[in-house]
Enzyme design. Structure first.
Site, PDB file in Angstrom:
ATOM      1  N   ILE A  57      35.789  35.453  37.596  1.00 51.11           N
ATOM      2  CA  ILE A  57      36.472  36.735  37.489  1.00 51.11           C
ATOM      3  C   ILE A  57      35.439  37.693  36.904  1.00 51.11           C
ATOM      4  O   ILE A  57      34.836  37.406  35.862  1.00 51.11           O
ATOM      5  CB  ILE A  57      37.742  36.648  36.605  1.00 51.11           C
ATOM      6  N   SER A  58      35.167  38.778  37.598  1.00 48.72           N
ATOM      7  CA  SER A  58      34.103  39.701  37.187  1.00 48.72           C
ATOM      8  C   SER A  58      34.388  40.274  35.803  1.00 48.72           C
ATOM      9  O   SER A  58      35.537  40.404  35.378  1.00 48.72           O
ATOM     10  CB  SER A  58      33.983  40.856  38.189  1.00 48.72           C
ATOM     11  N   GLN A  59      33.317  40.640  35.106  1.00 47.58           N
ATOM     12  CA  GLN A  59      33.498  41.256  33.798  1.00 47.58           C
ATOM     13  C   GLN A  59      34.205  42.600  33.972  1.00 47.58           C
ATOM     14  O   GLN A  59      34.072  43.258  35.010  1.00 47.58           O
ATOM     15  CB  GLN A  59      32.150  41.437  33.110  1.00 47.58           C
TER      16      GLN A  59
END
Length: 209
Positions: A57-59
């Protein structure tokens, strides 16, 4: 958790995210809902976290940055490539987009579909090769790719509406540049390259795998 989300959003603002609609959406969407249980305590830290099948999950900053680059208006028809955890899709739905999202990994597709539904979001979702887009519903006013591309996929360029805008990371497996594609006419595109990022690789016919 609302206090942690508020702190996350303030950090994004201090990092240069200025689109209030993006910040408001991220203040509302519960990121911890999309994070694996073992990492839930870190859900609002500004870093990428692992999810199922070796993906991430992207930052929050990356999500906010890409979303801001899209220059969205409520009701736009948006294609997302790489549903992943479903968090980016939730942010787009919260902003009022007519979202179509494609994921190649069955487990991620089904998990994201369930979580988005639980939050009351109903985007159109496809299990398939995102590198080839979703031609049945083209053209799209905006296209967002959330995985590293070796080059700009031709199918996605063709599915972008004239006047439309696509945001995607393009480069090698180690480093990519955030890239903006604007379709000027049927055969003309303007392409700009911005900051460096590192994403998981895009899979499929026009991806790395």
């Amino acid at each position: 958790m609302k206090g942690l989300r508020k702190r996350m959003v303030q950090g994004l603002r201090e990092s240069g995210i200025s689109d209030e609609r993006v910040l408001e959406a991220m203040a509302e969407v519960p990121r911890h809902f999309f994070v694996e249980g073992a990492f839930s305590a870190q859900a609002y830290a500004d870093k990428a976290l692992p999810i199922a099948k070796g993906q991430t999950i992207s930052q929050p900053y990356t999500v906010a940055y890409q979303t801001q680059l899209l220059r969205l208006k409520r009701g736009m028809k948006v294609l997302e490539i790489g549903t992943g955890s479903g968090y980016q899709a939730a942010v787009l739905c919260q902003m009022g987009m007519k979202l179509h999202t494609v994921e190649m990994i069955p487990r991620l597709h089904s998990d994201a579909k369930e979580k988005l539904s639980d939050l009351g979001f109903r985007p159109k979702m496809l299990l398939g090769d995102g590198s080839q887009g979703w031609a049945a519903h083209e053209p799209y006013e905006r296209i967002l790719v959330t995985a590293a591309c070796p080059e700009i996929p031709l199918a996605l360029k063709q599915q972008l509406a004239v006047g439309g805008r696509m945001v995607l990371p393009v480069g090698n497996l180690d480093l990519q540049f955030m890239t903006i594609v604007q379709r000027i006419s049927r055969h003309e595109y303007e392409i700009g390259r911005l900051h460096e990022f590192q994403f998981v690789p895009l899979r499929g016919k026009s991806g790395f795998q």
